[in-house]
Design a protein around this motif. Structure first.
Motif, PDB file in Angstrom:
ATOM      1  N   TYR A  68      25.067   3.473 -24.393  1.00 40.73           N
ATOM      2  CA  TYR A  68      24.495   3.913 -23.126  1.00 40.73           C
ATOM      3  C   TYR A  68      23.244   4.763 -23.351  1.00 40.73           C
ATOM      4  O   TYR A  68      22.254   4.636 -22.614  1.00 40.73           O
ATOM      5  CB  TYR A  68      25.532   4.682 -22.307  1.00 40.73           C
ATOM      6  N   LYS A  69      23.287   5.621 -24.359  1.00 45.82           N
ATOM      7  CA  LYS A  69      22.096   6.412 -24.683  1.00 45.82           C
ATOM      8  C   LYS A  69      20.950   5.495 -25.112  1.00 45.82           C
ATOM      9  O   LYS A  69      19.798   5.693 -24.712  1.00 45.82           O
ATOM     10  CB  LYS A  69      22.421   7.413 -25.788  1.00 45.82           C
ATOM     11  N   ASP A  70      21.270   4.490 -25.909  1.00 45.66           N
ATOM     12  CA  ASP A  70      20.247   3.540 -26.346  1.00 45.66           C
ATOM     13  C   ASP A  70      19.690   2.761 -25.159  1.00 45.66           C
ATOM     14  O   ASP A  70      18.477   2.509 -25.077  1.00 45.66           O
ATOM     15  CB  ASP A  70      20.836   2.572 -27.370  1.00 45.66           C
ATOM     16  N   ALA A  71      20.570   2.378 -24.227  1.00 45.93           N
ATOM     17  CA  ALA A  71      20.133   1.634 -23.042  1.00 45.93           C
ATOM     18  C   ALA A  71      19.195   2.490 -22.192  1.00 45.93           C
ATOM     19  O   ALA A  71      18.184   1.999 -21.663  1.00 45.93           O
ATOM     20  CB  ALA A  71      21.335   1.189 -22.220  1.00 45.93           C
ATOM     21  N   TYR A  72      19.522   3.780 -22.063  1.00 45.70           N
ATOM     22  CA  TYR A  72      18.645   4.676 -21.310  1.00 45.70           C
ATOM     23  C   TYR A  72      17.268   4.767 -21.968  1.00 45.70           C
ATOM     24  O   TYR A  72      16.235   4.795 -21.274  1.00 45.70           O
ATOM     25  CB  TYR A  72      19.282   6.062 -21.191  1.00 45.70           C
ATOM     26  N   GLU A  73      17.229   4.818 -23.283  1.00 49.38           N
ATOM     27  CA  GLU A  73      15.940   4.873 -23.973  1.00 49.38           C
ATOM     28  C   GLU A  73      15.130   3.601 -23.716  1.00 49.38           C
ATOM     29  O   GLU A  73      13.902   3.662 -23.551  1.00 49.38           O
ATOM     30  CB  GLU A  73      16.156   5.076 -25.472  1.00 49.38           C
ATOM     31  N   LYS A  74      15.796   2.461 -23.673  1.00 47.80           N
ATOM     32  CA  LYS A  74      15.102   1.197 -23.387  1.00 47.80           C
ATOM     33  C   LYS A  74      14.606   1.161 -21.944  1.00 47.80           C
ATOM     34  O   LYS A  74      13.523   0.634 -21.664  1.00 47.80           O
ATOM     35  CB  LYS A  74      16.029   0.022 -23.681  1.00 47.80           C
ATOM     36  N   MET A  75      15.404   1.723 -21.031  1.00 49.08           N
ATOM     37  CA  MET A  75      14.945   1.826 -19.642  1.00 49.08           C
ATOM     38  C   MET A  75      13.703   2.702 -19.550  1.00 49.08           C
ATOM     39  O   MET A  75      12.734   2.370 -18.863  1.00 49.08           O
ATOM     40  CB  MET A  75      16.053   2.403 -18.760  1.00 49.08           C
ATOM     41  N   LYS A  78       0.799  -1.222   0.000  1.00 46.01           N
ATOM     42  CA  LYS A  78       0.000   0.000   0.000  1.00 46.01           C
ATOM     43  C   LYS A  78       0.837   1.281   0.000  1.00 46.01           C
ATOM     44  O   LYS A  78       0.572   2.221   0.754  1.00 46.01           O
ATOM     45  CB  LYS A  78      -0.982  -0.017   1.175  1.00 46.01           C
ATOM     46  N   PHE A  79       1.862   1.292  -0.829  1.00 51.73           N
ATOM     47  CA  PHE A  79       2.551   2.549  -1.112  1.00 51.73           C
ATOM     48  C   PHE A  79       2.646   2.709  -2.622  1.00 51.73           C
ATOM     49  O   PHE A  79       2.356   1.787  -3.377  1.00 51.73           O
ATOM     50  CB  PHE A  79       3.939   2.613  -0.450  1.00 51.73           C
ATOM     51  N   LYS A  80       3.031   3.892  -3.056  1.00 51.28           N
ATOM     52  CA  LYS A  80       3.223   4.140  -4.481  1.00 51.28           C
ATOM     53  C   LYS A  80       4.714   4.156  -4.779  1.00 51.28           C
ATOM     54  O   LYS A  80       5.513   4.653  -3.984  1.00 51.28           O
ATOM     55  CB  LYS A  80       2.585   5.476  -4.890  1.00 51.28           C
ATOM     56  N   VAL A  81       5.087   3.614  -5.926  1.00 50.68           N
ATOM     57  CA  VAL A  81       6.489   3.616  -6.330  1.00 50.68           C
ATOM     58  C   VAL A  81       6.666   4.603  -7.477  1.00 50.68           C
ATOM     59  O   VAL A  81       5.825   4.687  -8.378  1.00 50.68           O
ATOM     60  CB  VAL A  81       6.971   2.202  -6.730  1.00 50.68           C
ATOM     61  N   VAL A  82       7.746   5.377  -7.399  1.00 49.24           N
ATOM     62  CA  VAL A  82       8.064   6.361  -8.425  1.00 49.24           C
ATOM     63  C   VAL A  82       9.432   6.033  -8.993  1.00 49.24           C
ATOM     64  O   VAL A  82      10.412   5.923  -8.254  1.00 49.24           O
ATOM     65  CB  VAL A  82       8.068   7.797  -7.846  1.00 49.24           C
ATOM     66  N   TYR A  83       9.499   5.846 -10.293  1.00 45.71           N
ATOM     67  CA  TYR A  83      10.766   5.590 -10.974  1.00 45.71           C
ATOM     68  C   TYR A  83      11.312   6.928 -11.483  1.00 45.71           C
ATOM     69  O   TYR A  83      10.719   7.555 -12.354  1.00 45.71           O
ATOM     70  CB  TYR A  83      10.568   4.646 -12.159  1.00 45.71           C
ATOM     71  N   ALA A  84      12.439   7.351 -10.936  1.00 45.26           N
ATOM     72  CA  ALA A  84      13.039   8.628 -11.334  1.00 45.26           C
ATOM     73  C   ALA A  84      14.440   8.345 -11.882  1.00 45.26           C
ATOM     74  O   ALA A  84      15.427   8.502 -11.176  1.00 45.26           O
ATOM     75  CB  ALA A  84      13.094   9.592 -10.157  1.00 45.26           C
ATOM     76  N   GLY A  94       8.168   3.315 -18.478  1.00 45.09           N
ATOM     77  CA  GLY A  94       6.889   3.860 -18.918  1.00 45.09           C
ATOM     78  C   GLY A  94       5.825   2.783 -18.988  1.00 45.09           C
ATOM     79  O   GLY A  94       4.660   3.024 -18.658  1.00 45.09           O
ATOM     80  N   GLY A  95       6.240   1.578 -19.387  1.00 36.98           N
ATOM     81  CA  GLY A  95       5.299   0.466 -19.444  1.00 36.98           C
ATOM     82  C   GLY A  95       4.851  -0.003 -18.070  1.00 36.98           C
ATOM     83  O   GLY A  95       3.725  -0.486 -17.902  1.00 36.98           O
ATOM     84  N   LEU A  96       5.732   0.127 -17.073  1.00 37.51           N
ATOM     85  CA  LEU A  96       5.373  -0.266 -15.706  1.00 37.51           C
ATOM     86  C   LEU A  96       4.473   0.768 -15.038  1.00 37.51           C
ATOM     87  O   LEU A  96       3.722   0.445 -14.120  1.00 37.51           O
ATOM     88  CB  LEU A  96       6.639  -0.457 -14.863  1.00 37.51           C
ATOM     89  N   SER A  97       4.553   2.006 -15.481  1.00 36.19           N
ATOM     90  CA  SER A  97       3.765   3.087 -14.890  1.00 36.19           C
ATOM     91  C   SER A  97       2.288   2.898 -15.231  1.00 36.19           C
ATOM     92  O   SER A  97       1.922   2.744 -16.392  1.00 36.19           O
ATOM     93  CB  SER A  97       4.259   4.435 -15.418  1.00 36.19           C
ATOM     94  N   ASP A  98       1.459   2.898 -14.188  1.00 34.03           N
ATOM     95  CA  ASP A  98       0.023   2.726 -14.410  1.00 34.03           C
ATOM     96  C   ASP A  98      -0.804   3.886 -13.847  1.00 34.03           C
ATOM     97  O   ASP A  98      -2.042   3.866 -13.920  1.00 34.03           O
ATOM     98  CB  ASP A  98      -0.462   1.403 -13.799  1.00 34.03           C
ATOM     99  N   GLY A  99      -0.141   4.896 -13.258  1.00 37.39           N
ATOM    100  CA  GLY A  99      -0.864   6.028 -12.706  1.00 37.39           C
ATOM    101  C   GLY A  99      -1.617   5.711 -11.440  1.00 37.39           C
ATOM    102  O   GLY A  99      -2.371   6.555 -10.935  1.00 37.39           O
ATOM    103  N   GLU A 100      -1.403   4.523 -10.883  1.00 43.11           N
ATOM    104  CA  GLU A 100      -2.067   4.123  -9.642  1.00 43.11           C
ATOM    105  C   GLU A 100      -1.035   3.686  -8.591  1.00 43.11           C
ATOM    106  O   GLU A 100      -0.845   4.356  -7.588  1.00 43.11           O
ATOM    107  CB  GLU A 100      -3.066   3.004  -9.908  1.00 43.11           C
ATOM    108  N   SER A 101      -0.368   2.574  -8.867  1.00 42.62           N
ATOM    109  CA  SER A 101       0.650   2.099  -7.921  1.00 42.62           C
ATOM    110  C   SER A 101       2.060   2.473  -8.360  1.00 42.62           C
ATOM    111  O   SER A 101       2.985   2.486  -7.543  1.00 42.62           O
ATOM    112  CB  SER A 101       0.563   0.573  -7.770  1.00 42.62           C
ATOM    113  N   ALA A 102       2.245   2.795  -9.642  1.00 41.43           N
ATOM    114  CA  ALA A 102       3.580   3.089 -10.161  1.00 41.43           C
ATOM    115  C   ALA A 102       3.545   4.275 -11.109  1.00 41.43           C
ATOM    116  O   ALA A 102       2.614   4.421 -11.912  1.00 41.43           O
ATOM    117  CB  ALA A 102       4.137   1.853 -10.887  1.00 41.43           C
ATOM    118  N   TYR A 103       4.596   5.111 -11.013  1.00 38.61           N
ATOM    119  CA  TYR A 103       4.709   6.319 -11.825  1.00 38.61           C
ATOM    120  C   TYR A 103       6.130   6.436 -12.362  1.00 38.61           C
ATOM    121  O   TYR A 103       7.092   6.136 -11.645  1.00 38.61           O
ATOM    122  CB  TYR A 103       4.400   7.569 -10.995  1.00 38.61           C
TER     123      TYR A 103
END
Length: 313
Positions: free
Chosen positions: A247-254, A207-213, A259-268
């Protein structure tokens, strides 16, 4: 461990946390996890850290919050997940922010769980598997569904190591070094995203929210200063960061994966990878760390976005 206090410059509690804000006055807890960049290692004093800046901003906007930082130099996402489970969950955070990503790419293929396995064999690191299982009631991909087979922490770590080995399929040795490095980094991206998916499941079950920064990276700057160009050259022999494209390409894949994991509810997904990219002056001390000016830019990158997430909590 005893607490560490250097007046106005560093304060670390006996449990290993930096704290910004007043825990007694706060009703909302933020936990930041990552490596030395998340720790704000090279900032001149406490008030100039992005940590204090963001917490002060949130309080000024009416959010009675306190920010805890659980970070260590060199940590990769493997250690961050274990740190979250073993230490972070004990403070019952409302939001957990991962400021990370670069260490997984630069230090990857060391399989950090080898080190964790030896540490967990020590009595002081023992954790029962029940502490893990209570957080994984449903599956995270096909792998986490098998967690109930593991009766103790050592077996769990060995399981996760096997998963990583499954990802570490030998890359085709044909082709140029650029292709080889891209394939190596692809494996680290998969490992990182797997761990971030675990973090999302932890968020849902606790019951917490996770933020990927995703953290800033010197290689993403639009224009490097002369000193920053020298920094890249100095790091090249040990980190292979002599060609930035993989490395730039790897960052884009990350970014795509987060972005795919972000659901606007539990993950951002709150992307901070380009927080320093438009600054023409020197902001990096080395490949990973930045100056006070860098912390200012990092704070500016996500404080309003974080406020929006908290207000929608």
């Amino acid at each position: 461990e005893p607490p560490v206090t250097i007046r106005d410059r560093l304060e670390v509690t006996d449990s290993g946390f930096q704290i910004a804000g007043d825990p007694q006055a706060a009703s909302f807890k933020i936990l930041i996890i990552g490596g030395s960049a998340a720790f704000s290692m090279y900032t001149s004093n406490i008030k100039n850290t992005y940590i204090s800046q963001v917490n002060d901003y949130l309080v000024s906007q009416g959010i009675p919050c306190v920010t805890y930082v659980l970070a260590h130099g060199g940590w990769q996402s493997d250690q961050e997940i274990v740190g979250l489970i073993y230490y972070g969950l004990k403070i019952h955070p409302d939001i957990v922010i991962f400021i990370d990503g670069l260490n997984d790419l630069v230090f990857g293929k060391q399989f950090i769980l080898d080190t964790l396995e030896s540490k967990f064999k020590k009595k002081s690191f023992r954790v029962t598997i029940l502490e893990f299982l209570k957080n994984f009631r449903s599956t995270v991909s096909a792998y986490v569904g098998r967690l109930d087979k593991y009766s103790n922490t050592i077996k769990l770590i060995k399981f996760l190591k096997r998963h990583q080995l499954e990802l570490a399929v030998k890359s085709n040795r044909e082709g140029d070094n650029n292709i080889k490095r891209t394939r190596e980094l692809d494996l680290e991206v998969k490992r990182y995203l797997f761990n971030m998916e675990l973090a999302k499941k932890l968020a849902q079950n606790n019951k917490f929210k996770v933020v990927y920064a995703l953290q800033p990276f010197i290689g993403l700057k639009n224009k490097l200063s002369v000193m920053e160009e020298e920094i890249l050259i100095a790091h090249a022999p040990t980190t292979k960061v002599y060609n930035l494209k993989p490395y730039k390409d790897a960052y884009e894949k990350m970014k795509e994966g987060l972005g795919g994991l972000s659901d606007g509810e539990s993950a951002y997904f709150l992307d901070c990878s380009n927080a320093l990219s438009n600054e023409e002056k020197t902001t990096y001390y080395d490949l990973y760390h930045f100056s006070d000016a860098g912390d200012n830019l990092l704070a500016d990158c996500y404080k309003e976005k974080l406020l929006h997430i908290i207000r929608g909590y």
